[in-house]
Design a protein around this motif. Structure first.
Motif, PDB file in Angstrom:
ATOM      1  N   LEU A 269     -35.897  -1.789 -19.538  1.00 39.49           N
ATOM      2  CA  LEU A 269     -34.961  -0.865 -20.177  1.00 39.49           C
ATOM      3  C   LEU A 269     -35.594   0.506 -20.449  1.00 39.49           C
ATOM      4  O   LEU A 269     -34.977   1.552 -20.216  1.00 39.49           O
ATOM      5  N   ARG A 270     -36.839   0.532 -20.932  1.00 35.31           N
ATOM      6  CA  ARG A 270     -37.457   1.801 -21.321  1.00 35.31           C
ATOM      7  C   ARG A 270     -37.645   2.727 -20.126  1.00 35.31           C
ATOM      8  O   ARG A 270     -37.316   3.916 -20.180  1.00 35.31           O
ATOM      9  N   ARG A 271     -38.157   2.188 -19.027  1.00 33.62           N
ATOM     10  CA  ARG A 271     -38.381   3.043 -17.860  1.00 33.62           C
ATOM     11  C   ARG A 271     -37.061   3.470 -17.214  1.00 33.62           C
ATOM     12  O   ARG A 271     -36.973   4.557 -16.637  1.00 33.62           O
ATOM     13  N   LEU A 272     -36.045   2.636 -17.287  1.00 31.13           N
ATOM     14  CA  LEU A 272     -34.732   3.038 -16.756  1.00 31.13           C
ATOM     15  C   LEU A 272     -34.159   4.191 -17.568  1.00 31.13           C
ATOM     16  O   LEU A 272     -33.516   5.097 -17.000  1.00 31.13           O
ATOM     17  N   GLU A 273     -34.379   4.190 -18.879  1.00 31.78           N
ATOM     18  CA  GLU A 273     -33.949   5.324 -19.692  1.00 31.78           C
ATOM     19  C   GLU A 273     -34.702   6.589 -19.293  1.00 31.78           C
ATOM     20  O   GLU A 273     -34.112   7.682 -19.237  1.00 31.78           O
ATOM     21  N   GLN A 274     -36.005   6.472 -18.996  1.00 33.20           N
ATOM     22  CA  GLN A 274     -36.777   7.623 -18.530  1.00 33.20           C
ATOM     23  C   GLN A 274     -36.246   8.121 -17.179  1.00 33.20           C
ATOM     24  O   GLN A 274     -36.154   9.336 -16.941  1.00 33.20           O
ATOM     25  N   ALA A 275     -35.897   7.189 -16.297  1.00 30.49           N
ATOM     26  CA  ALA A 275     -35.366   7.565 -14.984  1.00 30.49           C
ATOM     27  C   ALA A 275     -34.056   8.319 -15.124  1.00 30.49           C
ATOM     28  O   ALA A 275     -33.830   9.332 -14.443  1.00 30.49           O
ATOM     29  N   LEU A 276     -33.179   7.856 -15.999  1.00 31.95           N
ATOM     30  CA  LEU A 276     -31.899   8.542 -16.208  1.00 31.95           C
ATOM     31  C   LEU A 276     -32.109   9.934 -16.787  1.00 31.95           C
ATOM     32  O   LEU A 276     -31.413  10.890 -16.418  1.00 31.95           O
ATOM     33  N   GLY A 277     -33.075  10.080 -17.685  1.00 31.13           N
ATOM     34  CA  GLY A 277     -33.387  11.407 -18.220  1.00 31.13           C
ATOM     35  C   GLY A 277     -33.865  12.348 -17.132  1.00 31.13           C
ATOM     36  O   GLY A 277     -33.462  13.527 -17.082  1.00 31.13           O
ATOM     37  N   LEU A 278     -34.712  11.848 -16.237  1.00 32.92           N
ATOM     38  CA  LEU A 278     -35.199  12.661 -15.117  1.00 32.92           C
ATOM     39  C   LEU A 278     -34.049  13.077 -14.200  1.00 32.92           C
ATOM     40  O   LEU A 278     -33.976  14.232 -13.743  1.00 32.92           O
ATOM     41  N   LEU A 279     -33.137  12.180 -13.928  1.00 29.96           N
ATOM     42  CA  LEU A 279     -32.016  12.496 -13.045  1.00 29.96           C
ATOM     43  C   LEU A 279     -31.050  13.492 -13.688  1.00 29.96           C
ATOM     44  O   LEU A 279     -30.498  14.359 -12.995  1.00 29.96           O
ATOM     45  N   ILE A 280     -30.848  13.373 -14.987  1.00 31.96           N
ATOM     46  CA  ILE A 280     -29.986  14.352 -15.671  1.00 31.96           C
ATOM     47  C   ILE A 280     -30.614  15.743 -15.603  1.00 31.96           C
ATOM     48  O   ILE A 280     -29.911  16.736 -15.334  1.00 31.96           O
ATOM     49  N   ASP A 281     -31.922  15.831 -15.811  1.00 31.72           N
ATOM     50  CA  ASP A 281     -32.605  17.134 -15.704  1.00 31.72           C
ATOM     51  C   ASP A 281     -32.494  17.683 -14.280  1.00 31.72           C
ATOM     52  O   ASP A 281     -32.281  18.890 -14.080  1.00 31.72           O
ATOM     53  N   THR A 282     -32.638  16.816 -13.287  1.00 37.48           N
ATOM     54  CA  THR A 282     -32.526  17.244 -11.886  1.00 37.48           C
ATOM     55  C   THR A 282     -31.130  17.766 -11.591  1.00 37.48           C
ATOM     56  O   THR A 282     -30.962  18.791 -10.916  1.00 37.48           O
ATOM     57  N   ASP A 283     -30.105  17.072 -12.087  1.00 34.80           N
ATOM     58  CA  ASP A 283     -28.725  17.509 -11.866  1.00 34.80           C
ATOM     59  C   ASP A 283     -28.489  18.890 -12.467  1.00 34.80           C
ATOM     60  O   ASP A 283     -27.827  19.744 -11.854  1.00 34.80           O
ATOM     61  N   LEU A 284     -29.047  19.143 -13.644  1.00 30.63           N
ATOM     62  CA  LEU A 284     -28.895  20.458 -14.267  1.00 30.63           C
ATOM     63  C   LEU A 284     -29.564  21.546 -13.433  1.00 30.63           C
ATOM     64  O   LEU A 284     -29.027  22.656 -13.287  1.00 30.63           O
ATOM     65  N   VAL A 285     -30.735  21.240 -12.882  1.00 25.34           N
ATOM     66  CA  VAL A 285     -31.439  22.213 -12.032  1.00 25.34           C
ATOM     67  C   VAL A 285     -30.633  22.501 -10.768  1.00 25.34           C
ATOM     68  O   VAL A 285     -30.475  23.653 -10.356  1.00 25.34           O
ATOM     69  N   LEU A 286     -30.089  21.443 -10.138  1.00 23.68           N
ATOM     70  CA  LEU A 286     -29.334  21.613  -8.895  1.00 23.68           C
ATOM     71  C   LEU A 286     -28.070  22.445  -9.114  1.00 23.68           C
ATOM     72  O   LEU A 286     -27.635  23.181  -8.219  1.00 23.68           O
ATOM     73  N   ARG A 287     -27.483  22.337 -10.272  1.00 16.46           N
ATOM     74  CA  ARG A 287     -26.234  23.048 -10.546  1.00 16.46           C
ATOM     75  C   ARG A 287     -26.461  24.408 -11.205  1.00 16.46           C
ATOM     76  O   ARG A 287     -25.498  25.118 -11.498  1.00 16.46           O
ATOM     77  N   SER A 288     -27.709  24.752 -11.453  1.00 12.42           N
ATOM     78  CA  SER A 288     -28.023  26.025 -12.094  1.00 12.42           C
ATOM     79  C   SER A 288     -28.124  27.127 -11.044  1.00 12.42           C
ATOM     80  O   SER A 288     -27.943  26.900  -9.846  1.00 12.42           O
ATOM     81  N   SER A 289     -28.460  28.306 -11.501  1.00 12.01           N
ATOM     82  CA  SER A 289     -28.569  29.464 -10.600  1.00 12.01           C
ATOM     83  C   SER A 289     -29.983  29.661 -10.072  1.00 12.01           C
ATOM     84  O   SER A 289     -30.282  30.704  -9.474  1.00 12.01           O
ATOM     85  N   GLN A 290     -30.872  28.695 -10.277  1.00 15.13           N
ATOM     86  CA  GLN A 290     -32.237  28.838  -9.768  1.00 15.13           C
ATOM     87  C   GLN A 290     -32.254  28.873  -8.238  1.00 15.13           C
ATOM     88  O   GLN A 290     -31.412  28.272  -7.584  1.00 15.13           O
TER      89      GLN A 290
END
Length: 340
Positions: free
Chosen positions: A298-319
């Protein structure tokens, strides 16, 4: 008369050639068309087109000549056997014409088969068939085919001897594919087993199932979840060449890891958690996802979801960073997290 889904399934298996008519309607034109094709083929048997025992008419053509429908119903052909007049894409505009034809129908006339889109209970066309003693109205829903329908489809394709696991694999496939693709898969399976008397296996079902870009994306996510870092790059390049976007991959990865997280958090354990997921997991992926959920925790899956949410924000940003490179780096980080 109105047929329930169970009554309709029995009727489709052995349609009555002495009925005046049949109305098939529903929101999905493909499902309605496939059911109409099945019924007419069963009613008329082989050679109907060549023997001119099937007359096709578009509903729009009746506006200029409403009497053409009754003329086709009453016409006598040169060849013996049952006849069908198929009226396609009807609506309440043709309700009066259809009512008149049903009232004038006599034994020996051609059977009228009508297809329509979704009809309300107040529809004049629907009421005409539901109120007639010698005609049927059947709603075709978007539900996947049930076991009886799958078995009937297998029988028509000449397939038999499926064990429970192979039938379960086909049932899972029926929920994931549209009706046309599922029918093609059954036909392909019949050709694959031609001359082979051995029972059909789940692996053979998987071989005959259509391969899609989505399936390739799922393979990539499984590779990441199983920490196969070396295989990420080549498969990612192939998906990129097929036109798959980084955002699509991020959404697929997030969906997969959320499913693993939900299964791991299930009180009954990962196996029961995977079984309870909706939509259901494809039969070939179930055991694989159970192993992944057990390995991650459970703990590492929560870390994985956090990483994916951060990635999604980067992909949808203006960077201006290359998006596929950002996605590849995130997938590699996930794979390394699985090894930790």
């Amino acid at each position: 008369m109105k047929l329930s889904p169970r009554e309709a399934a029995r009727y489709f298996a052995r349609p009555d050639p002495d009925r005046a008519g049949l109305l098939l309607y529903g929101p999905d034109p493909m499902r309605v068309a496939l059911k109409r094709q099945e019924v007419i083929a069963t009613l008329l048997g082989p050679g109907a087109e060549e023997e001119m025992r099937l007359t096709r008419m578009m509903a729009g053509d009746l506006r200029a000549d409403p009497a053409a429908l009754l003329d086709a119903i009453k016409a006598r052909g040169f060849f013996p056997g049952p006849r069908v007049v198929f009226l396609e894409d009807a609506s309440d505009t043709q309700a009066d014409t259809v009512v008149s034809v049903l009232e004038d129908w006599q034994p020996g006339d051609a059977q009228l088969v009508v297809t329509a889109r979704q009809l309300t209970p107040r529809s004049g066309l629907r009421k005409a068939f539901e109120a007639h003693r010698n005609a049927y109205a059947v709603a075709i829903y978007d539900d996947p085919p049930g076991r009886d329908e799958i078995e009937a489809m297998l029988a028509r394709a000449g397939l038999s001897g499926l064990d429970r696991s192979a039938m379960g694999a086909l049932a899972d496939l029926a929920t994931a594919l549209d009706p046309g693709d599922f029918r093609q898969t059954v036909e392909k399976l019949a050709l694959y087993k031609l001359g082979d008397a051995a029972p059909v296996t789940p692996d053979e079902v998987a071989v005959c199932a259509p391969r899609s870009t989505e399936a390739d994306a799922d393979d990539l996510i499984h590779i990441v979840a199983e920490a196969n870092t070396a295989a990420i790059g080549p498969l990612l390049r192939r998906l990129e060449a097929q036109g798959v976007t980084p955002v699509t991959l991020c959404i697929a990865a997030t969906r997969h890891f959320r499913a693993l997280h939900a299964a791991t958090a299930d009180p009954g354990g990962p196996a029961q958690g995977i079984a309870r997921l909706r939509p259901p997991v494809h039969f070939k992926a179930r055991d694989r996802m159970v192993r992944q959920a057990q390995a991650w925790g459970l703990r590492r899956l929560e870390q994985a979801l956090g990483l994916l949410i951060d990635t999604d924000l980067v992909l949808r940003s203006s960077q201006r960073a290359p998006q596929m490179a950002v996605m590849e780096r995130s997938l590699i980080r996930l794979a390394r997290l699985a090894k930790a």
